[in-house]
Design an enzyme around this catalytic site. Sequence first.
Site, PDB file in Angstrom:
ATOM      1  CE  LYS A  74      -3.912  -2.274   2.323  1.00 32.48           C
ATOM      2  NZ  LYS A  74      -4.903  -2.172   3.428  1.00 32.48           N
ATOM      3  CE1 TYR A 102      -9.343  -3.402   0.554  1.00 35.58           C
ATOM      4  CE2 TYR A 102      -8.470  -1.482  -0.561  1.00 35.58           C
ATOM      5  CZ  TYR A 102      -8.279  -2.591   0.235  1.00 35.58           C
ATOM      6  OH  TYR A 102      -7.028  -2.898   0.712  1.00 35.58           O
ATOM      7  NE  ARG A 160      -5.563 -12.108   5.674  1.00 32.32           N
ATOM      8  CZ  ARG A 160      -6.312 -10.994   5.678  1.00 32.32           C
ATOM      9  NH1 ARG A 160      -6.550 -10.337   4.537  1.00 32.32           N
ATOM     10  NH2 ARG A 160      -6.815 -10.517   6.773  1.00 32.32           N
ATOM     11  CB  THR A 202      -6.942  -5.840  10.030  1.00 35.88           C
ATOM     12  OG1 THR A 202      -7.367  -7.037   9.365  1.00 35.88           O
ATOM     13  CG2 THR A 202      -7.387  -4.624   9.245  1.00 35.88           C
ATOM     14  NE  ARG A 254      -2.192  -5.500   7.253  1.00 36.85           N
ATOM     15  CZ  ARG A 254      -3.328  -6.070   6.906  1.00 36.85           C
ATOM     16  NH1 ARG A 254      -3.803  -7.086   7.627  1.00 36.85           N
ATOM     17  NH2 ARG A 254      -4.001  -5.653   5.861  1.00 36.85           N
ATOM     18  CG  ASN A 294      -3.689  -2.190   6.946  1.00 35.89           C
ATOM     19  OD1 ASN A 294      -3.583  -1.887   5.767  1.00 35.89           O
ATOM     20  ND2 ASN A 294      -4.692  -2.914   7.425  1.00 35.89           N
ATOM     21  CG  HIS A 342      -5.284  -6.463  -0.200  1.00 37.93           C
ATOM     22  ND1 HIS A 342      -6.498  -6.465   0.449  1.00 37.93           N
ATOM     23  CD2 HIS A 342      -5.355  -7.424  -1.162  1.00 37.93           C
ATOM     24  CE1 HIS A 342      -7.277  -7.378  -0.114  1.00 37.93           C
ATOM     25  NE2 HIS A 342      -6.610  -7.978  -1.087  1.00 37.93           N
ATOM     26  CD  GLU A 348      -8.813  -9.557  -3.178  1.00 39.30           C
ATOM     27  OE1 GLU A 348      -9.630  -9.202  -2.310  1.00 39.30           O
ATOM     28  OE2 GLU A 348      -7.653  -9.966  -2.898  1.00 39.30           O
TER      29      GLU A 348
HETATM   30  P1  DAT Z   1      -7.623  -6.968   5.829  1.00 38.45           P
HETATM   31  O1  DAT Z   1      -6.913  -5.912   5.008  1.00 38.45           O
HETATM   32  O2  DAT Z   1      -6.755  -7.441   6.977  1.00 38.45           O
HETATM   33  O3  DAT Z   1      -8.161  -8.089   4.992  1.00 38.45           O
HETATM   34  P2  DAT Z   1     -10.360  -5.982   5.998  1.00 38.45           P
HETATM   35  O4  DAT Z   1     -10.619  -6.748   4.748  1.00 38.45           O
HETATM   36  O5  DAT Z   1     -11.289  -6.212   7.154  1.00 38.45           O
HETATM   37  O6  DAT Z   1      -8.863  -6.248   6.539  1.00 38.45           O
HETATM   38  O7  DAT Z   1     -10.368  -4.434   5.706  1.00 38.45           O
HETATM   39  C1  DAT Z   1      -9.799  -3.922   4.514  1.00 38.45           C
HETATM   40  C2  DAT Z   1      -9.037  -2.665   4.834  1.00 38.45           C
HETATM   41  O8  DAT Z   1      -9.934  -1.677   5.328  1.00 38.45           O
HETATM   42  C3  DAT Z   1      -7.995  -2.830   5.959  1.00 38.45           C
HETATM   43  O9  DAT Z   1      -6.764  -3.347   5.495  1.00 38.45           O
HETATM   44  C4  DAT Z   1      -7.864  -1.421   6.428  1.00 38.45           C
HETATM   45  C5  DAT Z   1      -9.283  -0.894   6.327  1.00 38.45           C
HETATM   46  N1  DAT Z   1      -9.972  -1.083   7.627  1.00 38.45           N
HETATM   47  C6  DAT Z   1     -10.499  -2.218   8.117  1.00 38.45           C
HETATM   48  N2  DAT Z   1     -11.056  -2.021   9.329  1.00 38.45           N
HETATM   49  C7  DAT Z   1     -10.880  -0.709   9.597  1.00 38.45           C
HETATM   50  C8  DAT Z   1     -11.210   0.130  10.693  1.00 38.45           C
HETATM   51  N3  DAT Z   1     -11.860  -0.329  11.760  1.00 38.45           N
HETATM   52  N4  DAT Z   1     -10.846   1.446  10.615  1.00 38.45           N
HETATM   53  C9  DAT Z   1     -10.194   1.924   9.529  1.00 38.45           C
HETATM   54  N5  DAT Z   1      -9.847   1.191   8.460  1.00 38.45           N
HETATM   55  C10 DAT Z   1     -10.182  -0.104   8.493  1.00 38.45           C
HETATM   56 MG    MG Z   2      -9.641  -8.111   3.564  1.00 35.04          MG
END
Ligand code: DAT
Ligand code: MG
Length: 142
Positions: A11, A51, A87, A93, A104, A114, A117, A128
């Site tokens: 990212k 997304y 992962r 996350t 991370r 973070n 992805h 994806e």
């Molecule tokens: P991951 O990237 O670990 O698969 P996710 O699919 O739940 O996590 O969410 C996608 C992205 O959205 C994540 O990398 C960062 C953002 N995100 C997730 N939860 C968040 C939160 N509570 N506040 C801010 N950004 C968030």
């Molecule tokens: Mg995700």
Amino acid sequence: MALERTLSIIKPDAVSKNVIGEIYARFEKNGLSVVAAKMMQLSQEQAEGFYAEHKERPFFNDLVSFMTSGPVMVQALEGDNAIAKNRELMGATDPQKADAGTIRADYATSVDANAVHGSDAPESASREIAFFFEDSELCPRG
Ligand code: DAT
Ligand code: MG
């Protein structure tokens, strides 16, 4: 173990920290091979499309603006259990909750910046990878 492919994105925060190579080294040391890669500046439309599953989440707009805030490095990775392995290397996350030694924990500053992805299941990995790459752009490594 199953040979799988997964979609990874380094990212904008991690690209700007200049740690693409360090993150690639972690993939390679852990049995993941790059089978396609491109650096790109995501448009708003691309970030929203990628997304789309998070469209209704309160952080969606912030996520899209973060993902378009600078270049990203997008790659398809191949290896045994590549989806879960990636992962595991990424960590949780929220970097505050990520295990020590994960990408991370080491490179991310907050849940919204973070570092990486990674696809979370075979279905999302296929979708994806196809979002960013034509079949002909994937170079199997065996
Ligand atoms: P991951 O990237 O670990 O698969 P996710 O699919 O739940 O996590 O969410 C996608 C992205 O959205 C994540 O990398 C960062 C953002 N995100 C997730 N939860 C968040 C939160 N509570 N506040 C801010 N950004 C968030
Ligand atoms: Mg995700």
